[in-house]
Every structure is written in C-alpha cells, then in structure tokens.
Design a protein around this motif. Structure first.
Motif, PDB file in Angstrom:
ATOM      1  N   VAL A   1     -11.947  35.208  22.531  1.00  0.00           N
ATOM      2  CA  VAL A   1     -12.389  34.170  21.585  1.00  0.00           C
ATOM      3  C   VAL A   1     -12.735  34.791  20.226  1.00  0.00           C
ATOM      4  O   VAL A   1     -12.534  34.164  19.183  1.00  0.00           O
ATOM      5  CB  VAL A   1     -13.607  33.414  22.170  1.00  0.00           C
ATOM      6  CG1 VAL A   1     -14.245  32.498  21.149  1.00  0.00           C
ATOM      7  CG2 VAL A   1     -13.193  32.646  23.402  1.00  0.00           C
ATOM      8  N   VAL A   2     -13.247  36.011  20.216  1.00  0.00           N
ATOM      9  CA  VAL A   2     -13.713  36.642  18.979  1.00  0.00           C
ATOM     10  C   VAL A   2     -12.588  36.763  17.951  1.00  0.00           C
ATOM     11  O   VAL A   2     -12.716  36.242  16.836  1.00  0.00           O
ATOM     12  CB  VAL A   2     -14.380  38.004  19.260  1.00  0.00           C
ATOM     13  CG1 VAL A   2     -14.785  38.692  17.968  1.00  0.00           C
ATOM     14  CG2 VAL A   2     -15.581  37.819  20.182  1.00  0.00           C
ATOM     15  N   PRO A   3     -11.476  37.418  18.241  1.00  0.00           N
ATOM     16  CA  PRO A   3     -10.431  37.504  17.213  1.00  0.00           C
ATOM     17  C   PRO A   3      -9.763  36.159  16.917  1.00  0.00           C
ATOM     18  O   PRO A   3      -9.341  35.920  15.782  1.00  0.00           O
ATOM     19  CB  PRO A   3      -9.434  38.514  17.775  1.00  0.00           C
ATOM     20  CG  PRO A   3      -9.714  38.615  19.218  1.00  0.00           C
ATOM     21  CD  PRO A   3     -11.155  38.240  19.409  1.00  0.00           C
ATOM     22  N   VAL A   4      -9.675  35.286  17.909  1.00  0.00           N
ATOM     23  CA  VAL A   4      -9.060  33.971  17.675  1.00  0.00           C
ATOM     24  C   VAL A   4      -9.855  33.211  16.615  1.00  0.00           C
ATOM     25  O   VAL A   4      -9.299  32.729  15.622  1.00  0.00           O
ATOM     26  CB  VAL A   4      -8.955  33.161  18.987  1.00  0.00           C
ATOM     27  CG1 VAL A   4      -8.586  31.721  18.707  1.00  0.00           C
ATOM     28  CG2 VAL A   4      -7.951  33.807  19.933  1.00  0.00           C
ATOM     29  N   PHE A   5     -11.166  33.118  16.804  1.00  0.00           N
ATOM     30  CA  PHE A   5     -11.987  32.414  15.825  1.00  0.00           C
ATOM     31  C   PHE A   5     -12.167  33.231  14.544  1.00  0.00           C
ATOM     32  O   PHE A   5     -12.383  32.670  13.474  1.00  0.00           O
ATOM     33  CB  PHE A   5     -13.333  32.014  16.432  1.00  0.00           C
ATOM     34  CG  PHE A   5     -13.245  30.730  17.197  1.00  0.00           C
ATOM     35  CD1 PHE A   5     -13.538  29.524  16.590  1.00  0.00           C
ATOM     36  CD2 PHE A   5     -12.846  30.722  18.526  1.00  0.00           C
ATOM     37  CE1 PHE A   5     -13.440  28.329  17.293  1.00  0.00           C
ATOM     38  CE2 PHE A   5     -12.739  29.544  19.240  1.00  0.00           C
ATOM     39  CZ  PHE A   5     -13.036  28.341  18.614  1.00  0.00           C
ATOM     40  N   GLY A   6     -12.074  34.547  14.660  1.00  0.00           N
ATOM     41  CA  GLY A   6     -12.125  35.381  13.460  1.00  0.00           C
ATOM     42  C   GLY A   6     -10.935  35.124  12.551  1.00  0.00           C
ATOM     43  O   GLY A   6     -11.088  34.988  11.327  1.00  0.00           O
ATOM     44  N   LEU A   7      -9.759  35.047  13.137  1.00  0.00           N
ATOM     45  CA  LEU A   7      -8.561  34.744  12.339  1.00  0.00           C
ATOM     46  C   LEU A   7      -8.626  33.339  11.754  1.00  0.00           C
ATOM     47  O   LEU A   7      -8.247  33.122  10.594  1.00  0.00           O
ATOM     48  CB  LEU A   7      -7.303  34.922  13.180  1.00  0.00           C
ATOM     49  CG  LEU A   7      -6.917  36.364  13.499  1.00  0.00           C
ATOM     50  CD1 LEU A   7      -5.802  36.407  14.526  1.00  0.00           C
ATOM     51  CD2 LEU A   7      -6.519  37.093  12.238  1.00  0.00           C
ATOM     52  N   ALA A   8      -9.118  32.393  12.529  1.00  0.00           N
ATOM     53  CA  ALA A   8      -9.251  31.015  12.016  1.00  0.00           C
ATOM     54  C   ALA A   8     -10.250  30.979  10.856  1.00  0.00           C
ATOM     55  O   ALA A   8     -10.012  30.299   9.847  1.00  0.00           O
ATOM     56  CB  ALA A   8      -9.693  30.079  13.138  1.00  0.00           C
ATOM     57  N   THR A   9     -11.337  31.718  10.988  1.00  0.00           N
ATOM     58  CA  THR A   9     -12.326  31.778   9.905  1.00  0.00           C
ATOM     59  C   THR A   9     -11.724  32.433   8.669  1.00  0.00           C
ATOM     60  O   THR A   9     -11.889  31.932   7.550  1.00  0.00           O
ATOM     61  CB  THR A   9     -13.571  32.568  10.364  1.00  0.00           C
ATOM     62  OG1 THR A   9     -14.108  31.956  11.533  1.00  0.00           O
ATOM     63  CG2 THR A   9     -14.625  32.615   9.276  1.00  0.00           C
ATOM     64  N   ALA A  10     -11.021  33.543   8.849  1.00  0.00           N
ATOM     65  CA  ALA A  10     -10.405  34.243   7.723  1.00  0.00           C
ATOM     66  C   ALA A  10      -9.388  33.360   7.015  1.00  0.00           C
ATOM     67  O   ALA A  10      -9.313  33.342   5.780  1.00  0.00           O
ATOM     68  CB  ALA A  10      -9.739  35.529   8.208  1.00  0.00           C
ATOM     69  N   ASN A  11      -8.634  32.617   7.793  1.00  0.00           N
ATOM     70  CA  ASN A  11      -7.659  31.695   7.206  1.00  0.00           C
ATOM     71  C   ASN A  11      -8.379  30.619   6.389  1.00  0.00           C
ATOM     72  O   ASN A  11      -7.967  30.296   5.276  1.00  0.00           O
ATOM     73  CB  ASN A  11      -6.794  31.066   8.297  1.00  0.00           C
ATOM     74  CG  ASN A  11      -5.691  30.216   7.742  1.00  0.00           C
ATOM     75  OD1 ASN A  11      -4.986  30.628   6.817  1.00  0.00           O
ATOM     76  ND2 ASN A  11      -5.526  29.019   8.290  1.00  0.00           N
ATOM     77  N   SER A  12      -9.465  30.101   6.933  1.00  0.00           N
ATOM     78  CA  SER A  12     -10.238  29.071   6.256  1.00  0.00           C
ATOM     79  C   SER A  12     -10.856  29.592   4.954  1.00  0.00           C
ATOM     80  O   SER A  12     -10.999  28.859   3.981  1.00  0.00           O
ATOM     81  CB  SER A  12     -11.333  28.562   7.195  1.00  0.00           C
ATOM     82  OG  SER A  12     -12.119  27.597   6.580  1.00  0.00           O
ATOM     83  N   LEU A  13     -11.223  30.873   4.945  1.00  0.00           N
ATOM     84  CA  LEU A  13     -11.829  31.496   3.763  1.00  0.00           C
ATOM     85  C   LEU A  13     -10.782  32.074   2.799  1.00  0.00           C
ATOM     86  O   LEU A  13     -11.140  32.612   1.754  1.00  0.00           O
ATOM     87  CB  LEU A  13     -12.792  32.614   4.188  1.00  0.00           C
ATOM     88  CG  LEU A  13     -14.063  32.169   4.905  1.00  0.00           C
ATOM     89  CD1 LEU A  13     -14.794  33.373   5.486  1.00  0.00           C
ATOM     90  CD2 LEU A  13     -14.961  31.392   3.963  1.00  0.00           C
ATOM     91  N   HIS A  14      -9.512  32.016   3.204  1.00  0.00           N
ATOM     92  CA  HIS A  14      -8.397  32.538   2.390  1.00  0.00           C
ATOM     93  C   HIS A  14      -8.532  34.041   2.124  1.00  0.00           C
ATOM     94  O   HIS A  14      -8.323  34.500   1.002  1.00  0.00           O
ATOM     95  CB  HIS A  14      -8.282  31.768   1.066  1.00  0.00           C
ATOM     96  CG  HIS A  14      -8.242  30.282   1.254  1.00  0.00           C
ATOM     97  ND1 HIS A  14      -7.171  29.646   1.838  1.00  0.00           N
ATOM     98  CD2 HIS A  14      -9.150  29.315   0.958  1.00  0.00           C
ATOM     99  CE1 HIS A  14      -7.414  28.339   1.896  1.00  0.00           C
ATOM    100  NE2 HIS A  14      -8.615  28.106   1.380  1.00  0.00           N
ATOM    101  N   VAL A  15      -8.893  34.788   3.171  1.00  0.00           N
ATOM    102  CA  VAL A  15      -9.035  36.243   3.028  1.00  0.00           C
ATOM    103  C   VAL A  15      -8.102  37.011   3.960  1.00  0.00           C
ATOM    104  O   VAL A  15      -8.293  38.208   4.178  1.00  0.00           O
ATOM    105  CB  VAL A  15     -10.508  36.691   3.260  1.00  0.00           C
ATOM    106  CG1 VAL A  15     -11.426  36.146   2.184  1.00  0.00           C
ATOM    107  CG2 VAL A  15     -11.002  36.310   4.646  1.00  0.00           C
ATOM    108  N   LEU A  16      -7.091  36.341   4.485  1.00  0.00           N
ATOM    109  CA  LEU A  16      -6.189  37.003   5.443  1.00  0.00           C
ATOM    110  C   LEU A  16      -5.498  38.236   4.868  1.00  0.00           C
ATOM    111  O   LEU A  16      -5.132  39.136   5.613  1.00  0.00           O
ATOM    112  CB  LEU A  16      -5.142  36.014   5.971  1.00  0.00           C
ATOM    113  CG  LEU A  16      -5.637  35.068   7.056  1.00  0.00           C
ATOM    114  CD1 LEU A  16      -4.573  34.039   7.401  1.00  0.00           C
ATOM    115  CD2 LEU A  16      -6.065  35.818   8.293  1.00  0.00           C
TER     116      LEU A  16
END
Length: 148
Positions: free
Chosen positions: A63-78
C-alpha cells in the motif's frame, strides 16, 4: 484528495513498514535464543511469530508505494529527482525483503540448528538502511520549495 492520499501513504508506512523493520531486526537474536534453548516452545514461537509479522506486513506494505505514487501524481512531483531516487530505493528495499530477508528467515526456520546467518543479518540491515534513506528523502525532499 491529495491530503487523503498522503495520510494513507504515511499511515501505511508507519503501520506496515515499521513492524517489518523491527521484526526483521529482532529475528536473528530470537533465533540465537531458540538455538541456545533447544526444545523451548516459547523461543521457537517467538521466531515463528517474527517471521509471520515480516511476511504479513510485507504484503500490507505494498500500500505504501501505491499511495505514494498516487500522492506524487496528485502533487505533480513525479519527475522530481528526490522522488525518483526514493522510488528506486523502495524497489531495492522490496527486492531485498522479498528475495533475501524473507527466504533467509524461512531457511533458518526449516533448519533452526544452523542459527541465523550473518548474511541474513546483513540483508536485514541493508533493508532497514534503504527504508531509513527513503524516509529521510520523504521528509527533506531535496529541492523542495517548502523550505524544509
């Protein structure tokens, strides 16, 4: 939505990764106690329990990287370097856990008389160091405009 994603990401990291790092670190010492006390169901039970904690929480840790990637995408920092480095280190930590630590623990459980090997303790240390580095990168975020 970003706050929700970040909250789940951070809580999952604390709730899932924390127990894995602690249980994996405690495993070699528990094995030494079990070897020193042959026939002790309590010592053997502790070793089995630590291995079970590592296996179960490793699965929950996805769950950690899944939600981490979703958060990063939402923050536009990918595309940020600190995030890419964190992703690579997270993948390495997952590989060390899945390919070295958990199979090493299983092997020790199959033949407890051999005790915990130095290689298993080293692999656990590498796993913990990788996660500590990722945690620091998540907090400091080099190049961040937050001033942290």
């Amino acid at each position: 939505m970003t706050k929700f994603l970040l909250i789940v990401h951070v809580l999952a990291a604390i709730i899932a990764i924390g127990p894995v790092t602690v249980a994996a670190s405690a495993f070699p010492a528990a094995v030494r106690r079990a070897v020193a006390e042959p026939g002790s169901e309590q010592a053997l039970g502790a070793v089995r329990n630590l291995h079970r904690i590592c296996r179960v929480y490793a699965l929950v840790g996805v769950v950690v990287p899944v939600f981490g990637l979703a958060t990063a995408n939402s923050l536009h920092v990918l595309g940020d370097t600190w995030l890419i480095v964190s992703i690579v280190l997270t993948a390495l930590a997952a590989a060390v856990l899945g390919l070295l630590v958990l199979p090493g623990q299983s092997a020790v459980l199959e033949d407890l008389a051999t005790g915990a090997s130095a290689r298993l303790a080293m692999s656990t240390g590498v796993f913990n160091l990788l996660w500590a580095t990722v945690t620091v990168l998540m907090i400091v975020r080099p190049g961040s405009t937050t001033g942290a």
